[in-house]
Each structure stands twice: as C-alpha cells, then as structure tokens.
Write a protein that holds these residues in place. Structure first.
Motif, PDB file in Angstrom:
ATOM      1  N   LYS A  13       0.825  -1.264  -0.015  1.00  0.00           N
ATOM      2  CA  LYS A  13      -0.069  -0.027  -0.159  1.00  0.00           C
ATOM      3  C   LYS A  13       0.890   1.418  -0.073  1.00  0.00           C
ATOM      4  CE  LYS A  13      -1.860   1.649   3.771  1.00  0.00           C
ATOM      5  NZ  LYS A  13      -2.767   1.788   5.037  1.00  0.00           N
ATOM      6  N   GLU A  14       0.589   2.207  -0.637  1.00  0.00           N
ATOM      7  CA  GLU A  14       1.293   3.524  -0.650  1.00  0.00           C
ATOM      8  C   GLU A  14       0.469   4.592  -0.506  1.00  0.00           C
ATOM      9  OE1 GLU A  14       4.535   3.039  -4.034  1.00  0.00           O
ATOM     10  OE2 GLU A  14       2.280   2.776  -5.051  1.00  0.00           O
ATOM     11  N   SER A  15       1.076   5.908  -0.125  1.00  0.00           N
ATOM     12  CA  SER A  15       0.376   6.900   0.235  1.00  0.00           C
ATOM     13  C   SER A  15      -0.064   7.718  -1.063  1.00  0.00           C
ATOM     14  CB  SER A  15       1.247   7.781   1.192  1.00  0.00           C
ATOM     15  OG  SER A  15       2.357   8.325   0.491  1.00  0.00           O
ATOM     16  N   TYR A  16      -0.742   8.670  -1.049  1.00  0.00           N
ATOM     17  CA  TYR A  16      -1.103   9.484  -2.114  1.00  0.00           C
ATOM     18  C   TYR A  16       0.126  10.103  -2.656  1.00  0.00           C
ATOM     19  CZ  TYR A  16      -6.121   8.997  -1.328  1.00  0.00           C
ATOM     20  OH  TYR A  16      -7.384   8.424  -0.892  1.00  0.00           O
ATOM     21  N   LEU A  17       1.091  10.483  -1.824  1.00  0.00           N
ATOM     22  CA  LEU A  17       2.195  11.034  -2.368  1.00  0.00           C
ATOM     23  C   LEU A  17       3.181   9.974  -2.946  1.00  0.00           C
ATOM     24  CD1 LEU A  17       3.244  13.629   0.763  1.00  0.00           C
ATOM     25  CD2 LEU A  17       2.146  14.214  -1.734  1.00  0.00           C
ATOM     26  N   GLU A  18       3.164   8.899  -2.378  1.00  0.00           N
ATOM     27  CA  GLU A  18       4.048   7.923  -2.899  1.00  0.00           C
ATOM     28  C   GLU A  18       3.537   7.538  -4.391  1.00  0.00           C
ATOM     29  OE1 GLU A  18       5.950   5.549   0.976  1.00  0.00           O
ATOM     30  OE2 GLU A  18       3.536   5.222   0.512  1.00  0.00           O
ATOM     31  N   LEU A  19       2.157   7.624  -4.414  1.00  0.00           N
ATOM     32  CA  LEU A  19       1.348   7.039  -5.843  1.00  0.00           C
ATOM     33  C   LEU A  19       1.717   8.305  -6.801  1.00  0.00           C
ATOM     34  CD1 LEU A  19      -2.168   5.758  -4.555  1.00  0.00           C
ATOM     35  CD2 LEU A  19      -0.311   4.678  -5.583  1.00  0.00           C
ATOM     36  N   ASP A  41      -1.023  18.743  -5.838  1.00  0.00           N
ATOM     37  CA  ASP A  41      -1.857  18.995  -4.792  1.00  0.00           C
ATOM     38  C   ASP A  41      -3.326  18.654  -5.327  1.00  0.00           C
ATOM     39  OD1 ASP A  41      -0.152  19.743  -3.041  1.00  0.00           O
ATOM     40  OD2 ASP A  41      -0.263  21.799  -3.258  1.00  0.00           O
ATOM     41  N   GLU A  72      -3.742  14.917  -5.600  1.00  0.00           N
ATOM     42  CA  GLU A  72      -3.937  14.394  -4.319  1.00  0.00           C
ATOM     43  C   GLU A  72      -5.417  14.579  -3.672  1.00  0.00           C
ATOM     44  OE1 GLU A  72      -2.306  14.056   0.362  1.00  0.00           O
ATOM     45  OE2 GLU A  72      -1.264  15.521  -1.435  1.00  0.00           O
ATOM     46  N   GLU A 109      -8.397  11.567  -3.360  1.00  0.00           N
ATOM     47  CA  GLU A 109      -9.105  11.441  -2.152  1.00  0.00           C
ATOM     48  C   GLU A 109     -10.641  11.548  -2.111  1.00  0.00           C
ATOM     49  OE1 GLU A 109      -5.869  13.763   0.893  1.00  0.00           O
ATOM     50  OE2 GLU A 109      -7.404  14.589   0.101  1.00  0.00           O
ATOM     51  N   TYR A 138     -10.339   6.753  -7.648  1.00  0.00           N
ATOM     52  CA  TYR A 138      -9.105   5.902  -6.863  1.00  0.00           C
ATOM     53  C   TYR A 138      -8.145   5.558  -7.752  1.00  0.00           C
ATOM     54  CZ  TYR A 138     -12.193   2.205  -8.304  1.00  0.00           C
ATOM     55  OH  TYR A 138     -13.074   1.330  -8.696  1.00  0.00           O
ATOM     56  N   TYR A 139      -6.995   5.447  -7.300  1.00  0.00           N
ATOM     57  CA  TYR A 139      -5.825   5.737  -8.112  1.00  0.00           C
ATOM     58  C   TYR A 139      -5.786   4.173  -9.143  1.00  0.00           C
ATOM     59  CZ  TYR A 139      -0.864   4.231  -9.494  1.00  0.00           C
ATOM     60  OH  TYR A 139       0.231   4.043 -10.323  1.00  0.00           O
TER      61      TYR A 139
END
Length: 302
Positions: A9-15, A32, A35, A39, A43-44
């Motif tokens: 699993k990755e954070s939004y910043l990591e994605l 920004d 992101e 949210e 979804y990614y």
C-alpha cells in the motif's frame, strides 16, 4: 514473494511519485489537486488503468498529464451511464418479447413454465426468488406469489443474467427464428451490462491481445457491415459485444426510444471531443470513438 510484499500500500504522495517516475506530468493538474482528486473523486487503481491508452518509450509515458487520466475517467463514466440506459432498454424489450410469445402460446398457462425452469435451472430460479424476497419494494409480490409464481411476476424481478437463462431455456423448448437471433447475442450484451452496472472501466485494453475474440458471431459480422465497421475490428471483445448489444436494442425497442438513446449517445461523443487535444497520440481511443459513433448512428438508420 507475496502480492502484499510485491505491491505494498502506498500513500497518495507515494502514488504521485510513482506516476512521475513513469513519465506522468502534473502541469495541467497540480500534484496537490491530483491528491485531492484521488481523495474525493476517483481512486488510483481505476485512474492508472487509463494510462495504457497512451504511448511510452523507454518505460516512460510520452506527453501524458494527470489531467488526461482525469478526463478519461469522466468520459468512461459518461459512457457507462449511456450503456446502462441501453442495457435497461434491452432488458425491458426482452421481457416484453418473451411474455408476448408465452401469451400467444396456447400450450402454456403462464405458471407451469416457471416450475419447469425451476427444475432445470434451480440456482437461477432460486436467485430470482431470493431477490424478490429481499427487495423491499417487491416484497408484497413475494408474499403473494412465491409458492407458485406466474411468469409475469417471475420476469418482473429477474435480473439480466437470469432473464437470459430463462429465454434460452424457453428457446430450447420452443425453437423459433426470432428467439434464435436473440439468444445468440444475449451473452455478449450481458458482458457490457455487467461492466456498466459494476462501474468497471470500459476504455482499457482496447484492441489488445488481452481482449482478443477469435470467432465473431455471424450476426455481429453482418451488423458490423451495416454499421460500416471493418470486419478486422470484430476480434476485439468490447467492439464485438457492443455491436451485439446495440443490435438487440434496435431489434427490441421502439423508434422513439432509440431516438432518445441516440441523443444520449451523441452527448457521449461530445464528451469525448471536449479535450480532443489530449488524445492526439491515443490511437485506440480515437478508433474506439469513431466506431462508437458508427454504432450510435446505426440506431436511427432505416
């Protein structure tokens, strides 16, 4: 290595960082804003699936901005809403057609055929009755009719898949030319119905080996010719299934209903064209749009 270790699993910043490493830019849509979009709006996993429509070199996408993925997600949502309307029209038309055949069939009383279906397709029968029981808007029908449902009650709540199974069952008992064409195309139409109903992306894996269909049906080949669609494109599963769906729509719905659906379809084409500059290098998307336009035009042709 487990999937969990291979793709953690990755954070939004990591994605976002992962997308940038693949060559996806954030010039039109800022990081920004991207992101915030992931949210709240999409979804990614779904967004990322659309990137495969764009070319890349040396492992990086060429001239692909995050905004293009946002726009494609919006187009796909518009397309799915349109296709949902088509499948609902076809579902209604199928019910009208089969009930008309049974009404005119002196060998059927409207009850025994349901019990025969129950014996031959117990799982399908059970799903319909369970749905009737669970549906609060139709629960009174269940209380009144669950012991011996008439065909008009049974089909009133039968979902597309079970409706298709019943029509095929009826055709096997009473073969006729009209139903033969319908039965031959229902399962392909159901593929589109399921994708639209479950919000699965349509605009992915277009014209790729992942969705290669070796043997298009004869009906689809004939209808594609009327739609001015090259036969070589019918090996694409989605194109094939769309033609089957729209063939059934033309066969089973009224002129006025098709005109309404045509207008809706033109709105989808307009949505494709809103940012046409985004897709100058997306050959599959442009080809799909052209084919979809031909299919939509076919709905009001004579």
């Amino acid at each position: 290595m487990s999937k969990k270790d291979e793709k953690p699993k990755e954070s939004y910043l990591e994605l976002i960082a992962s997308m940038k490493n693949r060559g996806i830019k954030f010039n039109i849509t800022s990081e920004d804003a991207a992101e915030s979009f992931m949210e709240s709006n999409n979804y990614y996993f779904k967004l990322a699936s659309y990137r495969k429509n764009f070319p890349k070199t040396n492992g990086k996408y060429i001239n692909l901005d995050f905004a293009y993925l946002q726009d494609m997600a919006a187009i796909d949502a518009s397309l799915r809403r349109f296709l949902s309307d088509i499948t609902l029209a076809v579902e209604h038309g199928l019910k009208v057609k089969i009930l008309d055949l049974i009404t005119k069939n002196d060998a059927e009383d409207g009850y025994s055929i349901v019990q025969e279906f129950r014996t031959n397709k117990p799982k399908s029968y059970g799903r319909v009755l369970s749905y009737l029981n669970a549906n609060r808007y139709s629960h009174d029908l269940y209380l009144k009719h669950h012991n011996e449902p008439a065909i008009w009650v049974f089909l009133e709540v039968a979902p597309f898949g079970d409706l298709s199974q019943f029509i095929e069952f009826y055709f096997n008992k009473y073969p006729n030319r009209a139903l033969k064409r319908i039965v031959a195309n229902m399962k392909f139409a159901k593929n589109i119905r399921n994708a639209a109903a479950h919000s699965n992306p349509i605009l992915v894996n277009l014209f790729t080996p992942k969705e290669f269909l070796p043997h298009p049906t004869q009906t689809v080949i004939s209808e594609a010719n009327l739609m001015n669609i090259d036969a070589s494109l019918l090996n694409d599963m989605k194109i094939h299934d769309l033609i089957a769906l729209f063939y059934l729509n033309k066969l089973l719905t009224s002129n006025s209903a098709r005109k309404h659906l045509y207008d809706h379809g033109m709105q989808v084409i307009e949505r494709f064209n809103r940012h046409s500059e985004y897709y100058q290098t997306a050959a599959a998307i442009n080809q799909f749009k052209e084919i979809l336009g031909n299919i939509i035009d076919y709905q009001i042709s004579t």
